[in-house]
Design a protein around this motif. Sequence first.
Motif: not given
Length: 130
Positions: A84, A87-89, A107
């Motif tokens: 995202e 960042s990563w979810r 997150t």
Amino acid sequence: MKGLLTGLMLLAGGAQADEAAIRGVIDDQLDAFRADDFASAFTFAAPNIQDIFRNPDTFGRMVREGYPMVWHPGRVQYLGTSEEGASWRQDVLITDEAGRLHTLAYTMIETPGGWKIAGVEILRDPEVGA
């Protein structure tokens, strides 16, 4: 250089390595919570979280009161991971000590010190049907 390497790994199918690293950080923090080791758990929090709570005691109080399923989780199941922006979810299904299911969205951000948890959102509890 590290950002370039991460980008190349993703292009070469290295996303699995990122998922493993992300899940490892979450696992390590959950292990620290299980041991009531809030000082260690605090080290897995991103700088934005550390700035908000300032110390492990305040952080621990927030987790105990607001995220009891994370403080002493039962079963942990990793669901999907998605990028995202910066960042990563990582979605996680946690069964608490009472057997209730909770879906959370972590997150994650990559810092010079490795992956850190920049936030956790409690999503709608999964519906159970027969």
